[in-house]
Structure formats: structure tokens, C-alpha cells
Design an enzyme around this catalytic site. Structure first.
Site, PDB file in Angstrom:
ATOM      1  N   ASP A 280       0.856  -1.190   0.000  1.00 48.51           N
ATOM      2  CA  ASP A 280       0.000   0.000   0.000  1.00 48.51           C
ATOM      3  C   ASP A 280       0.890   1.238   0.000  1.00 48.51           C
ATOM      4  O   ASP A 280       2.058   1.171   0.375  1.00 48.51           O
ATOM      5  CB  ASP A 280      -0.911  -0.009   1.240  1.00 48.51           C
ATOM      6  CG  ASP A 280      -2.202   0.763   1.019  1.00 48.51           C
ATOM      7  OD1 ASP A 280      -3.275   0.131   0.911  1.00 48.51           O
ATOM      8  OD2 ASP A 280      -2.155   2.027   0.941  1.00 48.51           O
TER       9      ASP A 280
ATOM     10  N   ASP B 221       4.171   1.617  -4.137  1.00 52.89           N
ATOM     11  CA  ASP B 221       3.237   2.270  -5.053  1.00 52.89           C
ATOM     12  C   ASP B 221       3.072   1.313  -6.228  1.00 52.89           C
ATOM     13  O   ASP B 221       4.010   1.124  -7.021  1.00 52.89           O
ATOM     14  CB  ASP B 221       3.820   3.616  -5.509  1.00 52.89           C
ATOM     15  CG  ASP B 221       2.911   4.314  -6.512  1.00 52.89           C
ATOM     16  OD1 ASP B 221       1.959   3.677  -7.019  1.00 52.89           O
ATOM     17  OD2 ASP B 221       3.167   5.491  -6.815  1.00 52.89           O
TER      18      ASP B 221
ATOM     19  N   ASN C 139      -6.132  -5.399  -5.844  1.00 52.14           N
ATOM     20  CA  ASN C 139      -7.261  -4.687  -5.238  1.00 52.14           C
ATOM     21  C   ASN C 139      -7.105  -3.166  -5.216  1.00 52.14           C
ATOM     22  O   ASN C 139      -8.104  -2.445  -5.186  1.00 52.14           O
ATOM     23  CB  ASN C 139      -7.431  -5.222  -3.803  1.00 52.14           C
ATOM     24  CG  ASN C 139      -8.264  -4.307  -2.928  1.00 52.14           C
ATOM     25  OD1 ASN C 139      -9.493  -4.300  -3.003  1.00 52.14           O
ATOM     26  ND2 ASN C 139      -7.603  -3.502  -2.101  1.00 52.14           N
TER      27      ASN C 139
ATOM     28  N   TYR D 103     -12.623   5.533 -14.666  1.00 51.18           N
ATOM     29  CA  TYR D 103     -12.762   4.359 -13.790  1.00 51.18           C
ATOM     30  C   TYR D 103     -13.392   3.183 -14.566  1.00 51.18           C
ATOM     31  O   TYR D 103     -12.930   2.050 -14.476  1.00 51.18           O
ATOM     32  CB  TYR D 103     -13.628   4.772 -12.606  1.00 51.18           C
ATOM     33  CG  TYR D 103     -13.780   3.756 -11.505  1.00 51.18           C
ATOM     34  CD1 TYR D 103     -12.729   3.468 -10.632  1.00 51.18           C
ATOM     35  CD2 TYR D 103     -14.996   3.102 -11.284  1.00 51.18           C
ATOM     36  CE1 TYR D 103     -12.885   2.567  -9.583  1.00 51.18           C
ATOM     37  CE2 TYR D 103     -15.169   2.213 -10.249  1.00 51.18           C
ATOM     38  CZ  TYR D 103     -14.109   1.941  -9.394  1.00 51.18           C
ATOM     39  OH  TYR D 103     -14.273   1.048  -8.359  1.00 51.18           O
TER      40      TYR D 103
ATOM     41  N   LYS E 297     -11.887  -0.445 -15.233  1.00 56.01           N
ATOM     42  CA  LYS E 297     -12.530  -1.645 -14.691  1.00 56.01           C
ATOM     43  C   LYS E 297     -12.997  -2.594 -15.796  1.00 56.01           C
ATOM     44  O   LYS E 297     -13.068  -3.811 -15.593  1.00 56.01           O
ATOM     45  CB  LYS E 297     -13.693  -1.248 -13.770  1.00 56.01           C
ATOM     46  CG  LYS E 297     -13.248  -0.501 -12.508  1.00 56.01           C
ATOM     47  CD  LYS E 297     -12.190  -1.256 -11.710  1.00 56.01           C
ATOM     48  CE  LYS E 297     -11.951  -0.675 -10.317  1.00 56.01           C
ATOM     49  NZ  LYS E 297     -10.863  -1.367  -9.606  1.00 56.01           N
TER      50      LYS E 297
HETATM   51  N1  NAD Z   1     -16.118  -0.020  -2.032  1.00 57.41           N
HETATM   52  C1  NAD Z   1     -16.874  -0.230  -3.073  1.00 57.41           C
HETATM   53  O1  NAD Z   1     -18.091  -0.073  -2.995  1.00 57.41           O
HETATM   54  C2  NAD Z   1     -16.275  -0.713  -4.379  1.00 57.41           C
HETATM   55  C3  NAD Z   1     -17.148  -0.930  -5.446  1.00 57.41           C
HETATM   56  C4  NAD Z   1     -16.637  -1.389  -6.654  1.00 57.41           C
HETATM   57  C5  NAD Z   1     -15.279  -1.636  -6.790  1.00 57.41           C
HETATM   58  N2  NAD Z   1     -14.450  -1.413  -5.739  1.00 57.41           N
HETATM   59  C6  NAD Z   1     -13.018  -1.687  -5.959  1.00 57.41           C
HETATM   60  O2  NAD Z   1     -12.516  -2.444  -4.879  1.00 57.41           O
HETATM   61  C7  NAD Z   1     -11.151  -2.094  -4.642  1.00 57.41           C
HETATM   62  C8  NAD Z   1     -10.970  -1.678  -3.193  1.00 57.41           C
HETATM   63  O3  NAD Z   1     -11.813  -0.579  -2.919  1.00 57.41           O
HETATM   64  P1  NAD Z   1     -12.005   0.053  -1.458  1.00 57.41           P
HETATM   65  O4  NAD Z   1     -13.396   0.518  -1.391  1.00 57.41           O
HETATM   66  O5  NAD Z   1     -11.489  -0.875  -0.421  1.00 57.41           O
HETATM   67  O6  NAD Z   1     -11.055   1.339  -1.592  1.00 57.41           O
HETATM   68  P2  NAD Z   1     -10.317   2.182  -0.457  1.00 57.41           P
HETATM   69  O7  NAD Z   1     -10.119   3.549  -1.017  1.00 57.41           O
HETATM   70  O8  NAD Z   1     -11.037   2.054   0.839  1.00 57.41           O
HETATM   71  O9  NAD Z   1      -8.898   1.447  -0.326  1.00 57.41           O
HETATM   72  C9  NAD Z   1      -7.994   1.427  -1.409  1.00 57.41           C
HETATM   73  C10 NAD Z   1      -6.598   1.158  -0.892  1.00 57.41           C
HETATM   74  O10 NAD Z   1      -5.709   1.223  -2.019  1.00 57.41           O
HETATM   75  C11 NAD Z   1      -4.546   1.939  -1.634  1.00 57.41           C
HETATM   76  N3  NAD Z   1      -3.887   2.520  -2.799  1.00 57.41           N
HETATM   77  C12 NAD Z   1      -4.303   3.563  -3.565  1.00 57.41           C
HETATM   78  N4  NAD Z   1      -3.393   3.839  -4.517  1.00 57.41           N
HETATM   79  C13 NAD Z   1      -2.382   2.953  -4.368  1.00 57.41           C
HETATM   80  C14 NAD Z   1      -1.140   2.741  -5.042  1.00 57.41           C
HETATM   81  N5  NAD Z   1      -0.763   3.503  -6.078  1.00 57.41           N
HETATM   82  N6  NAD Z   1      -0.335   1.736  -4.601  1.00 57.41           N
HETATM   83  C15 NAD Z   1      -0.700   0.963  -3.547  1.00 57.41           C
HETATM   84  N7  NAD Z   1      -1.855   1.133  -2.866  1.00 57.41           N
HETATM   85  C16 NAD Z   1      -2.680   2.114  -3.276  1.00 57.41           C
HETATM   86  C17 NAD Z   1      -5.072   3.006  -0.664  1.00 57.41           C
HETATM   87  O11 NAD Z   1      -4.046   3.554   0.151  1.00 57.41           O
HETATM   88  C18 NAD Z   1      -6.099   2.200   0.129  1.00 57.41           C
HETATM   89  O12 NAD Z   1      -5.508   1.553   1.242  1.00 57.41           O
HETATM   90  C19 NAD Z   1     -10.821  -0.976  -5.642  1.00 57.41           C
HETATM   91  O13 NAD Z   1     -10.185  -1.534  -6.777  1.00 57.41           O
HETATM   92  C20 NAD Z   1     -12.179  -0.423  -5.999  1.00 57.41           C
HETATM   93  O14 NAD Z   1     -12.181   0.192  -7.263  1.00 57.41           O
HETATM   94  C21 NAD Z   1     -14.913  -0.947  -4.541  1.00 57.41           C
END
Ligand code: NAD
Length: 252
Positions: A38, A64, A91, A155, A159
Site C-alpha cells: 500500500d 506504489d 485490489n 474508472y 474496470k
Molecule cells: N467499495 C466499493 O463499494 C467498491 C465498489 C466497486 C469496486 N471497488 C473496488 O474495490 C477495490 C478496493 O476498494 P475500497 O473501497 O477498499 O477502496 P479504499 O479507497 O477504501 O482502499 C484502497 C486502498 O488502495 C490503496 N492505494 C491507492 N493507490 C495505491 C497505489 N498507487 N499503490 C498501492 N496502494 C494504493 C489506498 O491507500 C487504500 O488503502 C478498488 O479496486 C475499488 O475500485 C470498490
């Protein structure tokens, strides 16, 4: 809780919070050595003290994932330390929502880079290790939005790209015991969902056929199955975990 992941090395990107953290807990609960990459140092630091309900462990890595050199170093370092890589969960994700004419170059590039290109970097780095052992599970994060969503051109493009990447990796890994699948979450309660405009979020949640938003554990459950040895005959699928929202219109 079973010990399906005992002895396995599991990599989770963006695992310091939200869905990634919920999955990390689930894999560790089932015995895995979970390597979390992360960019958020504060959230990563908390992982050292995080209690784990099981026999596995967390190892936090500040990486990153949009930097291919950093991803290669992380993956090869884990392979050298654990002697194996069983699972990669792509993720990490970000949103920079806007109508298409208002998306600037930086917001287009950042979203494609973290959501899509980083997943390619992860896959490219783990493939040789998985091929060598003739075993691997790759789970990547798409979204219910991959079919198209107002205000999310960057996005959605990323996706939808995950779907194409997953289906292709499924073919390329198939004869080497490697499966590749995607999860398309709906509205799941994480900091990402909380960052959405509140009235829009409530309106959308009202449309979920099952009547409520999802919990991160709902995603962790799906990932723990798709990444398990038992899911050996499932590859190239996109699993909707969305309370039925992706089904389409409902007259209710
Ligand atoms: N929460 C939802 O409702 C939802 C819906 C559809 C898809 N998603 C997908 O699920 C996944 C997780 O989503 P979430 O809701 O837990 O998001 P979140 O924002 O809560 O967590 C994302 C994590 O990714 C890390 N991150 C961001 N950029 C980064 C990088 N360059 N390198 C390493 N780490 C990095 C952030 O620090 C964070 O810890 C994502 O791919 C998101 O698009 C989530």
C-alpha cells in the site's frame, strides 16, 4: 474457520484499509502469510499491531503499485522470502469522478494507472513464479461500473480493462495451474464509498435488490473462495458481489 491457506503466500495490493484489509484478515484467519502492498504509511503502520484471528500473519510493504520497478521488487522479494507465491489479489484502486469533458489528463492517467496498469504489473511479476510451481490464483478488482457509469469514464475504462486482462490471463495461465478471475463489487461500505456524494450514494443504495449496501466481509468471502485450491475449475469469470444491483432495472 478452516485452514485452507496454511503455508500459502498471498499478496494483496491496497490492503491497508477497506476491502483489501478485510481480505487480508480473511486470508490470515485461514493461515496465510499475507503480504500487503500500500502507499499509505500510516495505515500500514497500524497493521503491525493488528490482531489476527487465526494462524496467519501480515507483512506490510510500502509500495506504489503504479511503479513497475517497485512492484517487481516487492513480488520477487516475497518469492525469495517465502519460496512461493500462491495468490495475487489486485485490489488497489482510486476514483477521480467527473463528466468526460471535465476529466483532465492527470485524473485520466492516475485512475488508469492504479486500477488497470498496476494490475498488469502485478500479473506480469507473479506469472513466472506461479508457472514454475504450476499453481496460482489471481483475483483482480473490477466493479459493477465496468458496464458503464455516468461520471466515471476513466474508472469504467479501467474496470472494463480488468475484465479483458482477466480473461486473457485465464487463457495464458490455464495449462500451468493458474486461474484468473475478477470480482465486481457493488456498493460496499469502505472509505471509497464514504467519499461518494452522500445523496447519490443513498439513492443508489435504495436501488439494491437485496435492500442494503454490502459489508467488506461479503467481498472477503468471495475472494477467499475464488483464490482457494477448491476453485480450481473456475477461471475467466467476473463475479458480481453487489446484492443484485448489476441485474439491471427493477420496477420496485
Ligand atoms: N467499495 C466499493 O463499494 C467498491 C465498489 C466497486 C469496486 N471497488 C473496488 O474495490 C477495490 C478496493 O476498494 P475500497 O473501497 O477498499 O477502496 P479504499 O479507497 O477504501 O482502499 C484502497 C486502498 O488502495 C490503496 N492505494 C491507492 N493507490 C495505491 C497505489 N498507487 N499503490 C498501492 N496502494 C494504493 C489506498 O491507500 C487504500 O488503502 C478498488 O479496486 C475499488 O475500485 C470498490
Amino acid at each position: 474457520m478452516s485452514n485452507r491457506y496454511e503455508g500459502q503466500s498471498v499478496l494483496v495490493t491496497g490492503g491497508a484499509q477497506g476491502l483489501g484489509l478485510a481480505m487480508a484478515h480473511r486470508f490470515a484467519a485461514e493461515g496465510a502469510s499475507v503480504h500487503i502492498a500500500d502507499v499509505d504509511p500510516k495505515a500500514l503502520a497500524k497493521l503491525d499491531e493488528a490482531p489476527i484471528d487465526g494462524t496467519g500473519r501480515f507483512v506490510a510493504h510500502q509500495v506504489d503499485v503504479s511503479d513497475s520497478t517497485a512492484v517487481d521488487k516487492w513480488v520477487n522479494g516475497v518469492a525469495a522470502a517465502d519460496g512461493r507465491i500462491d495468490v495475487l489479489v489486485n485490489n488497489a484502486g482510486i476514483i477521480r469522478d467527473n463528466r468526460v469533458e471535465k476529466i483532465d489528463d492527470a485524473d485520466w492517467d492516475a485512475v488508469i494507472s492504479v486500477n488497470l496498469t498496476a494490475s498488469f504489473y502485478g500479473v506480469r511479476a507473479v506469472m513466472p513464479h506461479m508457472k514454475e510451481r504450476e499453481y496460482g490464483r489471481i483475483v483482480s478488482f473490477s466493479s459493477m461500473s465496468w458496464r458503464g457509469n455516468f461520471g466515471q469514464a476513466n474508472y469504467v475504462a479501467a474496470k472494463a480493462g480488468i475484465v479483458g486482462l482477466t480473461r486473457t490471463i485465464a487463457l495464458e495461465g490455464a495449462r500451468k495451474g493458474i486461474t484468473a478471475n475478477a470480482i465486481a463489487p457493488g456498493l460496499i461500505e469502505t472509505p471509497m464509498l464514504a467519499s461518494m456524494n452522500a445523496p447519490a450514494r443513498e439513492k443508489l443504495i435504495g436501488k439494491v435488490p437485496l435492500g442494503h449496501s454490502g459489508d467488506p466481509s461479503d467481498i472477503a468471502e468471495a475472494a477467499a473462495f475464488l483464490a482457494s485450491p477448491e476453485a480450481r475449475y473456475i477461471t475467466g469469470v467476473v463475479l458480481d458481489v453487489d446484492g443484485g444491483l448489476g441485474i439491471g432495472s427493477s420496477i420496485r
